[in-house]
Design a protein around this motif. Structure first.
Motif, mmCIF file in Angstrom:
data_model
loop_
_atom_site.group_PDB
_atom_site.id
_atom_site.type_symbol
_atom_site.label_atom_id
_atom_site.label_comp_id
_atom_site.label_asym_id
_atom_site.label_seq_id
_atom_site.Cartn_x
_atom_site.Cartn_y
_atom_site.Cartn_z
ATOM 1 N N ASN A 193 -5.177 3.434 -17.560
ATOM 2 C CA ASN A 193 -4.074 2.952 -18.223
ATOM 3 C C ASN A 193 -2.578 3.158 -17.630
ATOM 4 N N VAL A 235 -10.991 1.371 -28.700
ATOM 5 C CA VAL A 235 -9.779 0.767 -28.484
ATOM 6 C C VAL A 235 -9.343 -0.473 -29.132
ATOM 7 N N ALA A 272 -6.142 -1.864 -31.240
ATOM 8 C CA ALA A 272 -5.175 -2.797 -30.329
ATOM 9 C C ALA A 272 -4.213 -3.860 -31.109
ATOM 10 N N VAL A 322 -11.359 -6.051 -27.618
ATOM 11 C CA VAL A 322 -9.972 -6.401 -27.657
ATOM 12 C C VAL A 322 -9.798 -7.684 -28.058
ATOM 13 N N MET A 346 -5.662 0.372 -20.790
ATOM 14 C CA MET A 346 -6.240 1.368 -21.791
ATOM 15 C C MET A 346 -6.912 2.171 -21.045
ATOM 16 N N ILE A 350 -3.440 3.119 -25.236
ATOM 17 C CA ILE A 350 -3.522 1.537 -25.207
ATOM 18 C C ILE A 350 -1.836 1.612 -24.616
#
Length: 374
Positions: free
Chosen positions: A158, A270, A274, A308, A361, A367
């Motif tokens: 990230n 993740v 999102a 995602v 991420m 994130i």
């Protein structure tokens, strides 16, 4: 959430929102990968991997090939075992080489010279060097000794957006001056080979690469900037503290070197956050997902990208550059999203008045997002 000064116009929907010409803008990008690259099948053959579970991980990764610097060949044709010292030397030598190439490509794309660089930020997560890459690259490239600099170390995949936040703010505070960020990731300097599923997942995924981006804010609020890149409008972060151990880089006593760990649940973790991260990014702007024309997403892995995409309601076309980078290079850690951005700009489909979202991420679990406007 971070908004960048100066804020002279409300950042609302595209029909009423005009980007302030003094906002920091991306004015160039450049990338570099090793000269040696391997298909997934070639790597399985190179290390004589016969375990069907491990082979399945490699061959079902949506990765065709990756740039890597493998351990040296021994007289019997097998690959040697590298110590942590060997890996750090690899990090330094190959990182400097790729970093230099990425910065030079970025400056060429920017129509700028090394003498124009006033701020240098270097990101890496694949090795600890002191002095860091910023000092080493200033010497290597011959950048002015008074150049301001920053090293962002150990934040993971990230980190490119974490660093870009600092770079954009520096550029906003120094109108007309050029800030450069370069992500240097020698992922093959962070590998452990022991045949376990833990290390095999990591070894099947990451590739070596470096990516650089140049940012500048206009000095004159009354003149249009000729740069065609997007303005960086705001940034947001979403950390998931309860998943702090899901991605970690730690010392492995049994091998005498650092080892990276990825929890199998990371893609779903993740993906499930999102939408929350996106809503935070556009809070108060009136923008909706349908207003976002371009998605520049970190190529974290097939399952991560799919998760995602599904959770944000994106199409496969929305993430075409992300999946293309994953296919051709693997997960390039912090600089991966810039490889995708470079492909977007080369495509020639960006247009004034459009918005884009950058998304990365990584460990934390985190994130990071940025809102960009052309």
């Amino acid at each position: 959430m971070t908004c960048l000064p100066p804020v002279k116009h409300a950042y609302i929907r595209s029909d009423v929102w005009r980007v302030d010409v003094t906002s920091p803008k991306i004015v160039g990008v450049g990338t570099s990968v090793p000269k040696t690259s391997y298909t997934q099948q070639a790597l399985l053959d190179e290390f004589n991997i016969t375990d069907p579970r491990v082979r399945s991980v490699f061959l079902n990764s949506a990765i065709e090939r990756r740039g890597l610097t493998l351990p040296p060949l021994l007289p019997d044709g097998t690959r040697g075992t590298e110590t942590q010292g060997d890996l750090l030397r690899k990090q330094c030598s190959h990182g400097l080489s790729m970093g230099r190439e990425a910065v030079e490509a970025c400056l060429k794309n920017t129509n700028a010279e090394l003498a124009d660089v006033r701020y240098l930020c270097v990101v890496t997560s694949t090795g600890l060097l002191t002095p860091g890459f910023s000092a080493l690259l200033i010497k290597e490239l011959g950048i002015d000794r008074h150049c301001s600099r920053l090293d962002v170390v150990g934040m993971g995949c990230n980190a490119g957006l974490n660093a870009l936040t600092a770079v954009a703010h520096w550029a906003a505070a120094h109108p007309g001056e050029l800030a450069v960020m370069v992500c240097v990731e020698v992922c093959s300097a962070a590998y452990v080979f022991d045949g376990t599923m833990r290390t095999s997942v990591v070894n099947s995924l990451f590739g070596d690469g470096s990516a650089s981006v140049a940012v500048r804010a206009s000095e004159n609020a009354h003149e249009e900037d000729s740069a065609t890149g997007p303005a960086l409008l705001r940034f947001s972060s979403c950390i998931i503290p309860e998943a702090i151990d899901a991605m970690r880089y730690e010392w492995d006593d049994s091998h005498g070197k650092y080892s990276f760990y990825l929890d199998p649940e990371v893609p779903y973790l993740v993906g499930s956050h999102a939408e929350v991260a996106f809503e935070r990014l556009v809070e108060g702007t009136g923008l909706r997902r349908s207003d976002i024309s371009h998605w520049v997403v970190h190529a974290g892995g097939k399952k991560v990208v799919d998760s995602v995409r599904v959770n944000l309601g994106l199409t496969r076309n929305d993430v075409r550059h992300t999946t293309g980078v994953l296919r051709d290079h693997g997960n390039l850690s912090s600089g991966s999203f810039l490889f995708s951005y470079e492909r977007l700009t080369s495509e020639g489909r960006v247009a004034p008045g459009k918005f884009g979202v950058f998304m990365t991420m990584g460990p934390g679990s985190t994130i990071e997002m940025a809102l960009a406007g052309w």
